[in-house]
Design a protein around this motif. Sequence first.
Motif, short mmCIF file in Angstrom:
data_model
loop_
_atom_site.label_atom_id
_atom_site.label_comp_id
_atom_site.label_asym_id
_atom_site.label_seq_id
_atom_site.Cartn_x
_atom_site.Cartn_y
_atom_site.Cartn_z
N ILE A 128 -85.58 90.79 -14.60
CA ILE A 128 -85.47 89.34 -14.75
C ILE A 128 -84.00 88.94 -14.68
CG2 ILE A 128 -85.98 87.36 -16.22
CD1 ILE A 128 -88.22 88.97 -17.48
N TYR A 129 -83.67 88.03 -13.76
CA TYR A 129 -82.28 87.64 -13.53
C TYR A 129 -82.16 86.13 -13.43
CZ TYR A 129 -81.26 92.54 -12.41
OH TYR A 129 -81.10 93.90 -12.47
N SER A 140 -86.04 79.03 -8.71
CA SER A 140 -86.69 79.98 -9.59
C SER A 140 -87.90 80.61 -8.89
CB SER A 140 -87.17 79.30 -10.87
OG SER A 140 -86.11 78.69 -11.56
N SER A 141 -88.41 81.68 -9.46
CA SER A 141 -89.70 82.20 -9.02
C SER A 141 -90.79 81.22 -9.45
CB SER A 141 -89.96 83.57 -9.66
OG SER A 141 -88.95 84.50 -9.31
N PHE A 142 -91.75 81.00 -8.57
CA PHE A 142 -92.89 80.11 -8.87
C PHE A 142 -94.17 80.88 -8.63
CE2 PHE A 142 -89.54 77.06 -8.15
CZ PHE A 142 -89.85 76.01 -9.00
N GLU A 143 -95.03 80.95 -9.63
CA GLU A 143 -96.31 81.60 -9.47
C GLU A 143 -97.31 80.65 -8.80
OE1 GLU A 143 -97.68 83.07 -13.18
OE2 GLU A 143 -96.06 84.53 -13.40
N GLN A 144 -98.44 81.20 -8.35
CA GLN A 144 -99.50 80.38 -7.78
C GLN A 144 -100.17 79.56 -8.89
OE1 GLN A 144 -101.76 83.49 -5.61
NE2 GLN A 144 -101.74 82.07 -3.90
N ASN A 145 -100.42 78.30 -8.61
CA ASN A 145 -101.19 77.47 -9.55
C ASN A 145 -102.69 77.61 -9.34
OD1 ASN A 145 -99.12 76.40 -11.07
ND2 ASN A 145 -98.85 74.60 -9.77
N HIS A 146 -103.09 78.02 -8.14
CA HIS A 146 -104.50 78.15 -7.84
C HIS A 146 -104.65 79.09 -6.65
CE1 HIS A 146 -103.92 75.45 -4.37
NE2 HIS A 146 -103.17 74.73 -5.20
N LYS A 181 -84.73 83.25 -12.51
CA LYS A 181 -84.73 82.01 -13.27
C LYS A 181 -83.41 81.28 -13.04
CE LYS A 181 -87.75 83.62 -17.00
NZ LYS A 181 -87.91 83.78 -18.47
N ARG A 182 -83.45 79.98 -13.13
CA ARG A 182 -82.23 79.20 -13.04
C ARG A 182 -81.64 79.02 -14.44
NH1 ARG A 182 -81.04 76.69 -8.40
NH2 ARG A 182 -79.89 75.04 -9.45
N PRO A 183 -80.31 78.95 -14.56
CA PRO A 183 -79.69 78.74 -15.87
C PRO A 183 -80.14 77.42 -16.47
CG PRO A 183 -78.05 79.41 -14.23
CD PRO A 183 -79.32 79.11 -13.48
N LEU A 184 -79.96 77.31 -17.77
CA LEU A 184 -80.33 76.11 -18.49
C LEU A 184 -79.65 74.88 -17.90
CD1 LEU A 184 -81.58 74.62 -20.95
CD2 LEU A 184 -79.47 75.19 -22.19
N GLU A 206 -85.45 75.26 -23.01
CA GLU A 206 -84.56 75.53 -24.13
C GLU A 206 -84.42 74.27 -24.97
OE1 GLU A 206 -83.33 78.32 -25.04
OE2 GLU A 206 -83.59 79.61 -23.28
N THR A 207 -83.81 74.42 -26.15
CA THR A 207 -83.64 73.26 -27.02
C THR A 207 -82.22 72.73 -27.01
OG1 THR A 207 -83.21 74.76 -28.87
CG2 THR A 207 -85.46 73.98 -28.58
N ASP A 208 -81.34 73.29 -26.17
CA ASP A 208 -79.97 72.80 -26.05
C ASP A 208 -79.95 71.67 -25.02
OD1 ASP A 208 -77.29 72.40 -26.05
OD2 ASP A 208 -76.79 74.22 -24.96
#
Length: 304
Positions: free
Chosen positions: A23-24, A105-111, A139-142, A289-291
């Motif tokens: 995971i990066y 970002s990586s995107f999974e299949q929704n259907h 993943k993209r940074p916050l 995130e909560t920031d």
Amino acid sequence: MGSNYSLLASNISIEFLNENSNIYETGQNIHGFIEFNDDNNNNQIEHIIIELIGELVYTNYRRKGRSTLVTTHQVPFFIQIINLNMKKQEKKLTFNFYLNDYLPSSFEQNHFQGSYIHYFIRIRSLDNQLKKDFPIIIKRPLEILQGKFLEIENKNLDNIQLKFLLKNNLTFIGQHLPFQIDLHNPNHRTIHRISVTLIQLRKLGPIKEERTIILKENLINFNKFQDEHYSQHFQIHIPYGINSSCSYFIPNKSFQWLIFVQYEIYIKVHIRGINKNTSFTIPIVINHETDVTLPSNYDSQSTV
């Protein structure tokens, strides 16, 4: 693929030198080792190609007479390549790739047959008879997302007025989104229930926008409610496993893809009779995130 090459592919392993394994985040380097675990088959290849690939997979449907033609497209939008010559008896190769800041970002299949974006490291021989893929998650940074105060009203033909109050439309994955609903029912119509639907709107590149229901539930079931006034605080839980709200482009020499993820909640008051329901749609922003930057009128001590 011949049996010897199949056996060789099964004996290739990868080690990521990262505390989160595969995971990066964009802007980071992916580095690690490729290891060949079989001494007998190690001498069958002399040249290894290691590739980091980002790929969009989507499906097109086209009518032809009475049939529907289904075509799946696998479009690489990011490729980095390392060419290595293997020395005799060499068992371990090092690799290093850089993840550009603009990458999605990586995107999974929704259907089923839905679009998705995935990344993988591919190890192959020069003639492609040896090939093995190792998935990675990007993943993209916050990102700092801005929330706002929302107050929406709607009235149907029976003069039933629905008011929705949301102190902050910015919420977070895994947390609760609180809101208030006020009903004014001057003609004492029969109300059965109030429902809520969380919807994701997503566009990945050249395909049309996808609308996916993330959750759907009844906030309250009435026993033939006919009072003039109703007011109540509610909350919904934002589930894990979804992408944060985002919007950006993927630059490319031959195309420029728009990537976006948006969310909305759909509130509906179910009223006895035909076409008498009242409803509205509220845009919300979801972060992981909560920031975050909160609006100036947000009350952090408010509860539901």
